[in-house]
Design an enzyme around this catalytic site. Structure first.
Site, PDB file in Angstrom:
ATOM      1  N   GLU A  38       1.024  -1.215  -0.025  1.00 36.20           N
ATOM      2  CA  GLU A  38       0.129   0.036  -0.122  1.00 36.20           C
ATOM      3  C   GLU A  38       0.776   1.255  -0.112  1.00 36.20           C
ATOM      4  O   GLU A  38       0.640   2.125  -0.824  1.00 36.20           O
ATOM      5  CB  GLU A  38      -1.022  -0.028   1.240  1.00 36.20           C
ATOM      6  CG  GLU A  38      -1.826   1.271   1.336  1.00 36.20           C
ATOM      7  CD  GLU A  38      -2.349   1.416   2.883  1.00 36.20           C
ATOM      8  OE1 GLU A  38      -2.719   2.515   3.028  1.00 36.20           O
ATOM      9  OE2 GLU A  38      -2.217   0.449   3.476  1.00 36.20           O
ATOM     10  N   ASP A  42       0.723   3.713  -3.169  1.00 34.61           N
ATOM     11  CA  ASP A  42       0.369   5.087  -2.960  1.00 34.61           C
ATOM     12  C   ASP A  42       1.450   6.230  -3.639  1.00 34.61           C
ATOM     13  O   ASP A  42       1.195   7.058  -4.423  1.00 34.61           O
ATOM     14  CB  ASP A  42       0.461   5.665  -1.483  1.00 34.61           C
ATOM     15  CG  ASP A  42       0.089   7.114  -1.175  1.00 34.61           C
ATOM     16  OD1 ASP A  42      -0.937   7.516  -1.427  1.00 34.61           O
ATOM     17  OD2 ASP A  42       1.095   7.626  -0.524  1.00 34.61           O
ATOM     18  N   GLU A 113      -4.633   0.537  -3.569  1.00 30.45           N
ATOM     19  CA  GLU A 113      -3.050   1.083  -3.556  1.00 30.45           C
ATOM     20  C   GLU A 113      -2.159   0.035  -3.455  1.00 30.45           C
ATOM     21  O   GLU A 113      -1.183  -0.163  -4.170  1.00 30.45           O
ATOM     22  CB  GLU A 113      -2.926   2.299  -2.748  1.00 30.45           C
ATOM     23  CG  GLU A 113      -3.722   3.611  -2.693  1.00 30.45           C
ATOM     24  CD  GLU A 113      -3.413   4.352  -1.429  1.00 30.45           C
ATOM     25  OE1 GLU A 113      -3.584   5.623  -1.725  1.00 30.45           O
ATOM     26  OE2 GLU A 113      -3.053   3.976  -0.377  1.00 30.45           O
TER      27      GLU A 113
END
Length: 230
Positions: A38, A42, A113
């Site tokens: 994640e 991102d 993400e």
């Protein structure tokens, strides 16, 4: 669990299936989870979207470009994309009441993400660019055709207040409450004191989200009062 249907929707087929499984594994099920993916996803999403904005909107200044990026990758857009891809059916997490919308939406945005991070590791920059563009192009085209959509509610509110010669808004954090599953709820007041005192409230899973909700409510309130007095 087989992820062939999900890969069909992603239009990407993993060479390393473990990466896909990890991207869909919440930390509640153990140490093999998607937190690092994640974090990576991102950053990759920010980089690719920022580069695209720079190429398309090169007539804008840095601040306006930031508004466009924030609009594109805000949580509600990530959640919308995740729901379209039906990611919820594949996320691995410990038993949770499906009716807890805040938690489910939190999982959806983070898992998307993480999938982006996994695609980057598995297929490289071109593969992840192809995936991101396929999911974000619709919103990007809307922004290209309507520059007002580039601005968030706080920015639109500030511009309206300046136009009306009103005082600028103050955002106060009233309280932060612990919510289930390590989440928090932020309670924000948006206040204007001139020409008269007005306040609106916003509640969100982070301060930024709550401020945007409060600003949106203030915009609606001011538009109503302003139009009424014309």
């Amino acid at each position: 669990m087989k992820f062939v249907e999900l890969e069909d929707k992603l239009n990407y087929y993993f060479k390393n299936k473990d990466l896909l499984f990890q991207s869909l594994s919440h930390k509640s099920i153990g140490s093999f989870n998607n937190e690092k993916l994640e974090f990576l996803g991102d950053s990759v999403l920010n980089f690719i979207i920022t580069t695209n904005i720079y190429n398309i909107f090169n007539d804008l200044n840095e601040g306006d470009m930031s508004y466009i990026r924030s609009n594109l990758i805000q949580s509600k857009n990530l959640i919308k994309i995740a729901k379209k891809l039906n990611i919820k059916n594949y996320i691995q997490f410990s038993s949770v009441n499906d009716k807890i919308d805040y938690f489910i939406n939190y999982l959806l945005a983070n898992s998307l993400e993480a999938i982006i991070g996994a695609i980057f590791l598995d297929g490289g920059i071109e593969s992840v660019k192809k995936f991101i563009f396929s999911q974000f192009n619709e919103n990007l085209n809307k922004l290209k055709n309507n520059r007002d959509l580039n601005k968030d509610f706080k920015t639109l509110l500030q511009e309206l207040l300046q136009k009306l010669h009103f005082s600028l808004p103050i955002y106060d954090t009233v309280k932060i409450k612990n919510y289930k599953y390590n989440l928090k709820k932020f309670y924000i007041l948006c206040k204007i004191s001139n020409p008269k005192y007005i306040e609106t409230n916003g509640i969100g899973l982070n301060k930024k989200q709550a401020e945007q909700i409060a600003a949106k409510k203030m915009l609606k309130l001011l538009n109503y009062n302003f139009n009424k007095n014309i």
